[in-house]
Design a protein around this motif. Sequence first.
Motif, PDB file in Angstrom:
ATOM      1  N   ALA A   1      10.434  -0.517 -23.505  1.00 31.75           N
ATOM      2  CA  ALA A   1      10.556  -1.547 -24.547  1.00 31.75           C
ATOM      3  C   ALA A   1      11.018  -2.876 -23.964  1.00 31.75           C
ATOM      4  N   ALA A   2      11.866  -2.804 -22.943  1.00 31.76           N
ATOM      5  CA  ALA A   2      12.441  -4.018 -22.363  1.00 31.76           C
ATOM      6  C   ALA A   2      11.598  -4.596 -21.231  1.00 31.76           C
ATOM      7  N   GLY A   3      10.569  -3.869 -20.801  1.00 26.60           N
ATOM      8  CA  GLY A   3       9.790  -4.330 -19.660  1.00 26.60           C
ATOM      9  C   GLY A   3      10.557  -4.244 -18.360  1.00 26.60           C
ATOM     10  N   ASP A   4      11.435  -3.245 -18.266  1.00 25.98           N
ATOM     11  CA  ASP A   4      12.232  -3.015 -17.059  1.00 25.98           C
ATOM     12  C   ASP A   4      11.489  -2.019 -16.177  1.00 25.98           C
ATOM     13  N   PHE A   5      10.810  -2.512 -15.146  1.00 32.02           N
ATOM     14  CA  PHE A   5       9.956  -1.639 -14.349  1.00 32.02           C
ATOM     15  C   PHE A   5      10.666  -0.997 -13.168  1.00 32.02           C
ATOM     16  N   ASP A   6      11.998  -1.132 -13.126  1.00 30.09           N
ATOM     17  CA  ASP A   6      12.778  -0.245 -12.274  1.00 30.09           C
ATOM     18  C   ASP A   6      12.897   1.122 -12.949  1.00 30.09           C
ATOM     19  N   THR A   7      12.669   1.131 -14.266  1.00 28.22           N
ATOM     20  CA  THR A   7      12.711   2.365 -15.056  1.00 28.22           C
ATOM     21  C   THR A   7      11.320   2.722 -15.565  1.00 28.22           C
ATOM     22  N   ALA A   8      10.669   1.802 -16.227  1.00 30.08           N
ATOM     23  CA  ALA A   8       9.350   2.056 -16.819  1.00 30.08           C
ATOM     24  C   ALA A   8       8.286   2.142 -15.737  1.00 30.08           C
ATOM     25  N   TYR A   9       7.169   2.744 -16.093  1.00 31.88           N
ATOM     26  CA  TYR A   9       6.110   3.012 -15.115  1.00 31.88           C
ATOM     27  C   TYR A   9       4.961   2.031 -15.239  1.00 31.88           C
ATOM     28  N   VAL A  10       4.283   1.838 -14.106  1.00 32.78           N
ATOM     29  CA  VAL A  10       2.976   1.185 -14.062  1.00 32.78           C
ATOM     30  C   VAL A  10       2.107   2.078 -13.188  1.00 32.78           C
ATOM     31  N   TYR A  11       1.087   2.684 -13.763  1.00 37.67           N
ATOM     32  CA  TYR A  11       0.217   3.565 -12.994  1.00 37.67           C
ATOM     33  C   TYR A  11      -0.713   2.736 -12.104  1.00 37.67           C
ATOM     34  N   ALA A  12      -0.792   3.125 -10.835  1.00 35.83           N
ATOM     35  CA  ALA A  12      -1.625   2.407  -9.868  1.00 35.83           C
ATOM     36  C   ALA A  12      -1.895   3.311  -8.687  1.00 35.83           C
ATOM     37  N   GLY A  13      -3.016   3.068  -8.011  1.00 39.33           N
ATOM     38  CA  GLY A  13      -3.397   3.874  -6.860  1.00 39.33           C
ATOM     39  C   GLY A  13      -2.991   3.243  -5.542  1.00 39.33           C
ATOM     40  N   GLN A  14      -3.311   3.931  -4.458  1.00 44.42           N
ATOM     41  CA  GLN A  14      -2.901   3.478  -3.140  1.00 44.42           C
ATOM     42  C   GLN A  14      -3.591   2.185  -2.708  1.00 44.42           C
ATOM     43  N   ALA A  15      -4.628   1.782  -3.407  1.00 45.56           N
ATOM     44  CA  ALA A  15      -5.289   0.509  -3.100  1.00 45.56           C
ATOM     45  C   ALA A  15      -4.538  -0.686  -3.670  1.00 45.56           C
ATOM     46  N   VAL A  16      -3.386  -0.457  -4.277  1.00 46.36           N
ATOM     47  CA  VAL A  16      -2.661  -1.542  -4.940  1.00 46.36           C
ATOM     48  C   VAL A  16      -2.268  -2.645  -3.962  1.00 46.36           C
ATOM     49  N   GLY A  17      -2.106  -2.310  -2.698  1.00 49.13           N
ATOM     50  CA  GLY A  17      -1.753  -3.336  -1.728  1.00 49.13           C
ATOM     51  C   GLY A  17      -2.822  -4.394  -1.544  1.00 49.13           C
ATOM     52  N   MET A  18      -4.048  -4.107  -1.971  1.00 48.03           N
ATOM     53  CA  MET A  18      -5.140  -5.083  -1.879  1.00 48.03           C
ATOM     54  C   MET A  18      -5.278  -5.920  -3.145  1.00 48.03           C
ATOM     55  N   VAL A  19      -4.436  -5.654  -4.131  1.00 49.11           N
ATOM     56  CA  VAL A  19      -4.440  -6.449  -5.363  1.00 49.11           C
ATOM     57  C   VAL A  19      -3.285  -7.442  -5.225  1.00 49.11           C
ATOM     58  N   ARG A  20      -3.608  -8.669  -4.811  1.00 55.78           N
ATOM     59  CA  ARG A  20      -2.563  -9.609  -4.391  1.00 55.78           C
ATOM     60  C   ARG A  20      -2.431 -10.824  -5.304  1.00 55.78           C
ATOM     61  N   ARG A  21      -3.433 -11.075  -6.147  1.00 62.40           N
ATOM     62  CA  ARG A  21      -3.346 -12.248  -7.024  1.00 62.40           C
ATOM     63  C   ARG A  21      -4.099 -11.981  -8.310  1.00 62.40           C
TER      64      ARG A  21
ATOM     65  N   GLU B   1       0.803  -1.228   0.000  1.00 60.70           N
ATOM     66  CA  GLU B   1       0.000   0.000   0.000  1.00 60.70           C
ATOM     67  C   GLU B   1       0.833   1.274   0.000  1.00 60.70           C
ATOM     68  N   THR B   2       2.088   1.204   0.439  1.00 60.91           N
ATOM     69  CA  THR B   2       2.941   2.402   0.440  1.00 60.91           C
ATOM     70  C   THR B   2       3.840   2.472  -0.788  1.00 60.91           C
TER      71      THR B   2
END
Length: 319
Positions: free
Chosen positions: A274-294, A218-219
């Motif tokens: 392009a490489a799917g490197d998400f230490d660099t690329a973004y994934v937009y998500a809200g603070q409720a993401v901690g409840m998305v577990r599976r 969640e954080t």
Amino acid sequence: MPRTWLTDRFGLDVPLVGAPMAGVGDGRLAAAVSAAGGLGMIGVPGPAPASWITEQAAVAAAGGRPYGIGLMAWALEHHPDQLDAVLEARPALVSVSFGDFAPYVEPLRRAGITVAVQAGTTREAREAEQSGADVVVARGGEGGGHGRDEVATLPLLQGVLEEVTVPVLAAGGIATARGLAAVLAAGAAGAWAGTAFLGCAETMLSEAARARVLATGETGTAYGRVFDVAQRLAWPPEFGGRALRNAFFERWHGREEELAGDEAARAELEAGRAAGDFDTAYVYAGQAVGMVRRQLTAADVVAGFAVADELLHRLTDDH
């Protein structure tokens, strides 16, 4: 489920809209949410051609259920053909937000389309109502993707419900039946949820991006303009984005002016995407993401929200 303006207007089983998420939700996700008894929406990327909208609208409409399309007002100024494609597709609902939305409300309404505007402040909600919007989405700063970060969902929802007479949907941080029950009890006509669907197989996310979502607590989100500035996108500066926190964001947050002229950083972000490197690329998500577990299906998510009915009945039964 309790009947509300939202369920009655669109014949829904659950007072829930699957928020339009550009780059995540196309016609497939919209169709799946609608088939499950909510109202699915297509998120139109800023530079999307009219042909893409036409194709995705056909996919969303194929099941015969109502669906919606989300447009960005700032992008329509440069791509007016997007509006033409939407008017031709005639979805049940169109959201037009983020920028000067007022010129687009009446053309959509004249076509028989219900119009929503996402508002991040009570003042913006009043302006949406004055422009002729049929429904206002009170979008708090907890929400994923783009929007204002000035007011949280609960105080915003209360303020908007006090100030406007049109129906109000609540957005930002609503990912479970408990959240839906809470906003319905407050007087909203339903919830507008995006992050809750990020774990679904029907999204456009890659497996690597979905895995990142499922592993984030969640954080683990951050709000800012880093990814927009790096890509030279024309988002109005008051609409930053909430995404999963990563190394690229941490390095450039607070250095946006420098980033705007750094071509190496721009190339780095493009290569990361392009490489799917998400230490660099973004994934937009809200603070409720901690409840998305599976990973779930969209039908699973909608069914989970439907349990709000039991929670509301328990509240009345206890008293």
